[in-house]
Design a protein around this motif. Structure first.
Motif, PDB file in Angstrom:
ATOM      1  N   ALA A  77       0.842  -1.195   0.000  1.00  0.00           N
ATOM      2  CA  ALA A  77       0.000   0.000   0.000  1.00  0.00           C
ATOM      3  C   ALA A  77       0.880   1.249   0.000  1.00  0.00           C
ATOM      4  CB  ALA A  77      -0.920  -0.004   1.220  1.00  0.00           C
ATOM      5  N   ILE A  78       0.571   2.176  -0.898  1.00  0.00           N
ATOM      6  CA  ILE A  78       1.331   3.438  -0.950  1.00  0.00           C
ATOM      7  C   ILE A  78       1.023   4.269   0.289  1.00  0.00           C
ATOM      8  CG2 ILE A  78       1.595   5.599  -2.242  1.00  0.00           C
ATOM      9  CD1 ILE A  78       0.948   3.946  -4.791  1.00  0.00           C
ATOM     10  N   ILE A  79      -0.238   4.270   0.705  1.00  0.00           N
ATOM     11  CA  ILE A  79      -0.623   4.935   1.957  1.00  0.00           C
ATOM     12  C   ILE A  79      -1.097   3.851   2.925  1.00  0.00           C
ATOM     13  CG2 ILE A  79      -2.017   6.741   3.016  1.00  0.00           C
ATOM     14  CD1 ILE A  79      -2.478   7.922   0.256  1.00  0.00           C
ATOM     15  N   GLN A  80      -0.421   3.736   4.024  1.00  0.00           N
ATOM     16  CA  GLN A  80      -0.716   2.675   4.978  1.00  0.00           C
ATOM     17  C   GLN A  80      -1.978   2.974   5.793  1.00  0.00           C
ATOM     18  OE1 GLN A  80       0.886  -0.250   5.412  1.00  0.00           O
ATOM     19  NE2 GLN A  80       2.292   0.193   3.724  1.00  0.00           N
ATOM     20  N   ASN A  81      -2.590   1.913   6.289  1.00  0.00           N
ATOM     21  CA  ASN A  81      -3.683   2.049   7.260  1.00  0.00           C
ATOM     22  C   ASN A  81      -3.159   2.547   8.600  1.00  0.00           C
ATOM     23  OD1 ASN A  81      -5.417   0.924   5.425  1.00  0.00           O
ATOM     24  ND2 ASN A  81      -6.145  -0.695   6.787  1.00  0.00           N
ATOM     25  N   VAL A  82      -4.053   3.043   9.428  1.00  0.00           N
ATOM     26  CA  VAL A  82      -3.765   3.148  10.853  1.00  0.00           C
ATOM     27  C   VAL A  82      -3.799   1.717  11.408  1.00  0.00           C
ATOM     28  CG1 VAL A  82      -4.611   4.032  13.059  1.00  0.00           C
ATOM     29  CG2 VAL A  82      -4.805   5.438  10.992  1.00  0.00           C
ATOM     30  N   PRO A  83      -2.787   1.290  12.201  1.00  0.00           N
ATOM     31  CA  PRO A  83      -2.805  -0.076  12.747  1.00  0.00           C
ATOM     32  C   PRO A  83      -4.143  -0.371  13.433  1.00  0.00           C
ATOM     33  CG  PRO A  83      -0.739   1.006  13.261  1.00  0.00           C
ATOM     34  CD  PRO A  83      -1.636   2.060  12.655  1.00  0.00           C
ATOM     35  N   THR A  84      -4.679  -1.565  13.178  1.00  0.00           N
ATOM     36  CA  THR A  84      -6.047  -1.864  13.620  1.00  0.00           C
ATOM     37  C   THR A  84      -6.131  -3.236  14.279  1.00  0.00           C
ATOM     38  OG1 THR A  84      -6.928  -0.520  11.805  1.00  0.00           O
ATOM     39  CG2 THR A  84      -8.444  -2.077  12.836  1.00  0.00           C
ATOM     40  N   ASN A  85      -6.764  -3.299  15.438  1.00  0.00           N
ATOM     41  CA  ASN A  85      -7.087  -4.577  16.083  1.00  0.00           C
ATOM     42  C   ASN A  85      -8.495  -4.989  15.674  1.00  0.00           C
ATOM     43  OD1 ASN A  85      -4.666  -4.716  17.766  1.00  0.00           O
ATOM     44  ND2 ASN A  85      -5.589  -3.019  18.915  1.00  0.00           N
ATOM     45  N   ILE A  86      -8.640  -6.214  15.165  1.00  0.00           N
ATOM     46  CA  ILE A  86      -9.953  -6.727  14.775  1.00  0.00           C
ATOM     47  C   ILE A  86     -10.501  -7.528  15.940  1.00  0.00           C
ATOM     48  CG2 ILE A  86     -11.195  -8.103  13.072  1.00  0.00           C
ATOM     49  CD1 ILE A  86      -8.724  -7.657  11.220  1.00  0.00           C
ATOM     50  N   CYS A  87     -11.530  -7.024  16.574  1.00  0.00           N
ATOM     51  CA  CYS A  87     -11.991  -7.631  17.825  1.00  0.00           C
ATOM     52  C   CYS A  87     -12.679  -8.967  17.617  1.00  0.00           C
ATOM     53  CB  CYS A  87     -12.895  -6.653  18.569  1.00  0.00           C
ATOM     54  SG  CYS A  87     -12.044  -5.132  19.046  1.00  0.00           S
ATOM     55  N   ARG A  88     -13.056  -9.301  16.389  1.00  0.00           N
ATOM     56  CA  ARG A  88     -13.624 -10.630  16.132  1.00  0.00           C
ATOM     57  C   ARG A  88     -12.546 -11.714  16.238  1.00  0.00           C
ATOM     58  NH1 ARG A  88     -14.454 -13.059  11.409  1.00  0.00           N
ATOM     59  NH2 ARG A  88     -16.689 -12.697  11.469  1.00  0.00           N
ATOM     60  N   GLU A  89     -11.272 -11.289  16.173  1.00  0.00           N
ATOM     61  CA  GLU A  89     -10.160 -12.222  16.325  1.00  0.00           C
ATOM     62  C   GLU A  89      -9.695 -12.204  17.783  1.00  0.00           C
ATOM     63  OE1 GLU A  89      -7.303 -10.952  13.441  1.00  0.00           O
ATOM     64  OE2 GLU A  89      -8.516 -11.607  11.736  1.00  0.00           O
ATOM     65  N   ALA A  90      -9.337 -13.358  18.311  1.00  0.00           N
ATOM     66  CA  ALA A  90      -9.032 -13.487  19.742  1.00  0.00           C
ATOM     67  C   ALA A  90      -7.901 -12.545  20.166  1.00  0.00           C
ATOM     68  CB  ALA A  90      -8.674 -14.940  20.059  1.00  0.00           C
ATOM     69  N   ASP A  91      -6.842 -12.497  19.356  1.00  0.00           N
ATOM     70  CA  ASP A  91      -5.711 -11.628  19.716  1.00  0.00           C
ATOM     71  C   ASP A  91      -6.120 -10.162  19.724  1.00  0.00           C
ATOM     72  OD1 ASP A  91      -4.186 -13.860  19.905  1.00  0.00           O
ATOM     73  OD2 ASP A  91      -3.123 -13.578  17.995  1.00  0.00           O
ATOM     74  N   GLY A  92      -6.928  -9.784  18.717  1.00  0.00           N
ATOM     75  CA  GLY A  92      -7.372  -8.395  18.620  1.00  0.00           C
ATOM     76  C   GLY A  92      -8.260  -8.009  19.784  1.00  0.00           C
ATOM     77  N   LEU A  93      -9.139  -8.925  20.196  1.00  0.00           N
ATOM     78  CA  LEU A  93     -10.026  -8.639  21.323  1.00  0.00           C
ATOM     79  C   LEU A  93      -9.221  -8.518  22.617  1.00  0.00           C
ATOM     80  CD1 LEU A  93     -12.854  -8.306  22.514  1.00  0.00           C
ATOM     81  CD2 LEU A  93     -12.977 -10.811  22.709  1.00  0.00           C
ATOM     82  N   ALA A  94      -8.279  -9.439  22.808  1.00  0.00           N
ATOM     83  CA  ALA A  94      -7.464  -9.395  24.029  1.00  0.00           C
ATOM     84  C   ALA A  94      -6.640  -8.105  24.095  1.00  0.00           C
ATOM     85  CB  ALA A  94      -6.540 -10.617  24.076  1.00  0.00           C
ATOM     86  N   GLN A  95      -6.053  -7.744  22.969  1.00  0.00           N
ATOM     87  CA  GLN A  95      -5.271  -6.508  22.906  1.00  0.00           C
ATOM     88  C   GLN A  95      -6.141  -5.294  23.238  1.00  0.00           C
ATOM     89  OE1 GLN A  95      -2.081  -6.241  22.496  1.00  0.00           O
ATOM     90  NE2 GLN A  95      -1.812  -4.060  22.073  1.00  0.00           N
ATOM     91  N   THR A  96      -7.370  -5.325  22.738  1.00  0.00           N
ATOM     92  CA  THR A  96      -8.288  -4.195  22.969  1.00  0.00           C
ATOM     93  C   THR A  96      -8.702  -4.131  24.437  1.00  0.00           C
ATOM     94  OG1 THR A  96      -9.095  -4.378  20.698  1.00  0.00           O
ATOM     95  CG2 THR A  96     -10.468  -3.162  22.248  1.00  0.00           C
ATOM     96  N   LEU A  97      -9.109  -5.274  24.981  1.00  0.00           N
ATOM     97  CA  LEU A  97      -9.571  -5.267  26.378  1.00  0.00           C
ATOM     98  C   LEU A  97      -8.445  -4.901  27.348  1.00  0.00           C
ATOM     99  CD1 LEU A  97     -11.860  -8.447  26.309  1.00  0.00           C
ATOM    100  CD2 LEU A  97     -12.591  -6.049  26.428  1.00  0.00           C
ATOM    101  N   ASP A  98      -7.229  -5.311  27.014  1.00  0.00           N
ATOM    102  CA  ASP A  98      -6.106  -5.010  27.906  1.00  0.00           C
ATOM    103  C   ASP A  98      -5.679  -3.546  27.859  1.00  0.00           C
ATOM    104  OD1 ASP A  98      -6.060  -7.616  28.659  1.00  0.00           O
ATOM    105  OD2 ASP A  98      -4.347  -8.193  27.419  1.00  0.00           O
ATOM    106  N   ASN A  99      -6.055  -2.851  26.768  1.00  0.00           N
ATOM    107  CA  ASN A  99      -5.575  -1.468  26.594  1.00  0.00           C
ATOM    108  C   ASN A  99      -6.717  -0.512  26.271  1.00  0.00           C
ATOM    109  OD1 ASN A  99      -2.444  -1.909  26.486  1.00  0.00           O
ATOM    110  ND2 ASN A  99      -3.330  -3.492  25.154  1.00  0.00           N
ATOM    111  N   LEU A 100      -7.863  -0.801  26.848  1.00  0.00           N
ATOM    112  CA  LEU A 100      -9.062  -0.046  26.501  1.00  0.00           C
ATOM    113  C   LEU A 100      -8.890   1.452  26.740  1.00  0.00           C
ATOM    114  CD1 LEU A 100     -11.612  -1.210  25.317  1.00  0.00           C
ATOM    115  CD2 LEU A 100     -12.619  -1.242  27.599  1.00  0.00           C
ATOM    116  N   ASP A 101      -8.167   1.807  27.780  1.00  0.00           N
ATOM    117  CA  ASP A 101      -8.025   3.226  28.120  1.00  0.00           C
ATOM    118  C   ASP A 101      -6.993   3.945  27.256  1.00  0.00           C
ATOM    119  OD1 ASP A 101      -5.906   1.822  29.131  1.00  0.00           O
ATOM    120  OD2 ASP A 101      -5.767   2.969  30.995  1.00  0.00           O
ATOM    121  N   GLN A 102      -6.330   3.198  26.352  1.00  0.00           N
ATOM    122  CA  GLN A 102      -5.311   3.825  25.506  1.00  0.00           C
ATOM    123  C   GLN A 102      -5.693   3.816  24.028  1.00  0.00           C
ATOM    124  OE1 GLN A 102      -1.382   2.170  26.352  1.00  0.00           O
ATOM    125  NE2 GLN A 102      -2.188   1.429  28.311  1.00  0.00           N
TER     126      GLN A 102
END
Length: 460
Positions: free
Chosen positions: A326-351
């Motif tokens: 990609a010439i212009i990158q995305n903002v890094p994104t956690n997909i909460c439907r995936e276990a790792d993404g959900l865990a990352q989100t719940l652990d860092n909800l305030d950030q």
């Protein structure tokens, strides 16, 4: 108000602004806002009972992009649109991207914006996304990043052009000697792009703009587009379908319609094919479309491509279809439907910034560092109950642009929505809609939540 330090390509503009006193700037700003209101350049906020029709707050200090910046944006947007069109063709035909394990099939085909009715339908030129608005932000390192894609009916281009007209009337001296790329060609370019996707065998197509009507929040823009394109503005009641062909009722009798730039959601386009209660659409329209007798722009079912969950896969989608990064990158994104993404989100909800995938306009967004404990607790419960409905991203330190606030010039956060038109090729309007968060420290630029806009100057 404007210092001597800054980017070299903005020097002439900064020096000119610095030569004005604040009273002059404020007077010209008030004149510009009065003109916006008198011209009826408003939008509707359904949730505000006291002020339904508003002008979009306009800041008179333009945002200036260098030609080098624009080259990156233009090439990045074209790449993204090309990938979106290939992706849409694939998911409604062979689904190779699912078989190759690039994106989960259930994420796409289980999406509420996926339209099974489109399976096997091939629009002219392979173009599904004829008009695309790509929301960009600039991070703390100065790099542009894609915040989201708008592949259904992106709005706001009327403000881009009216803002330019307003600036040229209010500040002709500011633009004197500055090589600003023109935006006045949009209507002609749009008509050319839509004519290029007319049904096979039609050399001089009739193109119309289909609006829900005067009560729609973007009705001003519908009128504006019809004027700029030189095409009729119609509502569903103005069209009819006979023998799977579309006609427009006129005082001279029924006239054939070949291309429809529709500003109505899929669900309301045709009561026979989608929502049977729709009073806005045209009975039989989808069957005429499916048989290739009329072209709809954007195509039915494009909403699945700008879903926030699909967005997270766009770098992989680009690489898969185009064999390019990609010439212009995305903002890094956690997909909460995936276990790792959900865990990352719940652990860092305030950030993190957490977003529901099916919402737009900034609604439902929770900015962790600025949320209360109660808000975070409520969000946690929603995430656990329905993780498929959320993504999360790090808080990006959006760039700021000097903005006239009362008597002072202060930094305010901005984003950018360039508009791309695709018929048999893709063209990107130089500049785009710069939206401004008018409140100090706010990151929400949406007009429905108090954001404003400013003219965007691309230097040639």
């Amino acid at each position: 108000m404007f210092g001597r330090n800054g980017l070299s390509h903005t020097r002439r503009i900064r020096e000119h602004l610095a030569s004005m006193d604040s009273a002059t700037l404020r007077r010209r700003s008030k004149d510009a806002e009065r003109e916006l209101f008198n011209l009826g350049i408003t939008f509707t906020v359904y949730t505000d009972r006291d002020a339904i029709d508003r002008i979009l707050p306009f800041d008179v200090i333009p945002r200036v992009l260098s030609n080098k910046d624009w080259e990156t944006i233009e090439s990045g947007v074209k790449q993204r649109v090309a990938a979106l069109n290939l992706f849409l063709h694939d998911i409604y035909h062979d689904g190779k991207i699912f078989k190759d394990g690039i994106i989960p099939e259930e994420l796409v085909r289980g999406n509420k914006n996926y339209r099974p009715e489109m399976e096997g339908v091939s629009p002219p030129q392979g173009t599904y996304v004829h008009i695309c608005g790509t929301d960009l932000v600039r991070d703390e390192k100065g790099k542009f990043r894609v915040l989201e894609d708008n592949a259904r009916t992106p709005s706001g281009v009327s403000y881009v052009i009216e803002n330019r007209h307003l600036m040229m009337r209010a500040f002709p001296d500011l633009a004197d000697g500055v090589p600003i790329m023109d935006v006045d060609d949009y209507g002609r370019r749009l008509m050319r792009a839509l004519s290029a996707v007319a049904p096979k065998g039609v050399s001089d197509p009739n193109v119309v703009i289909l609006s829900p009507g005067v009560f729609n929040s973007a009705y001003f823009e519908h009128v504006f587009l019809a004027r700029e394109m030189g095409g009729p503005l119609v509502e569903g009641r103005d069209l009819l379908v006979e023998n799977d062909k579309v006609y427009m009722r006129t005082t001279r009798g029924n006239e054939p319609v070949h291309v429809i730039y529709r500003r109505i959601d899929d669900e309301f386009l045709d009561p026979q094919a989608f929502n049977p209660d729709s009073m806005l659409g045209v009975p039989g329209l989808f069957e005429a479309y499916r048989k290739g007798n009329v072209t709809l722009a954007n195509a039915v079912g494009t909403g699945v491509a700008d879903d926030k969950a699909v967005y997270a896969y766009m770098p992989r989608i680009i690489r898969y279809y185009l064999d390019e990064d990609a010439i212009i990158q995305n903002v890094p994104t956690n997909i909460c439907r995936e276990a790792d993404g959900l865990a990352q989100t719940l652990d860092n909800l305030d950030q993190l910034v957490t977003k529901p995938v099916g919402e737009s306009g900034g609604y439902g967004v929770v900015i962790g560092p600025r949320a209360s404990k109660r808000e975070l607790s409520q969000l946690r419960a929603k995430l656990v109950a329905d993780p498929n409905n959320f993504i999360s991203q790090p808080l990006v330190s959006l760039s700021v642009s000097p903005t006239l606030i009362g008597r002072n010039v202060e930094p305010r956060h901005v984003d950018l929505r360039p508009f791309a038109l695709t018929g048999d090729s893709t063209w990107v309007l130089p500049g785009g809609l710069t939206r401004v968060a008018m409140k100090r420290g706010s990151l929400i630029v949406n007009s429905s939540q108090g954001g404003g806009s400013k003219d965007t100057w691309v230097l040639g």
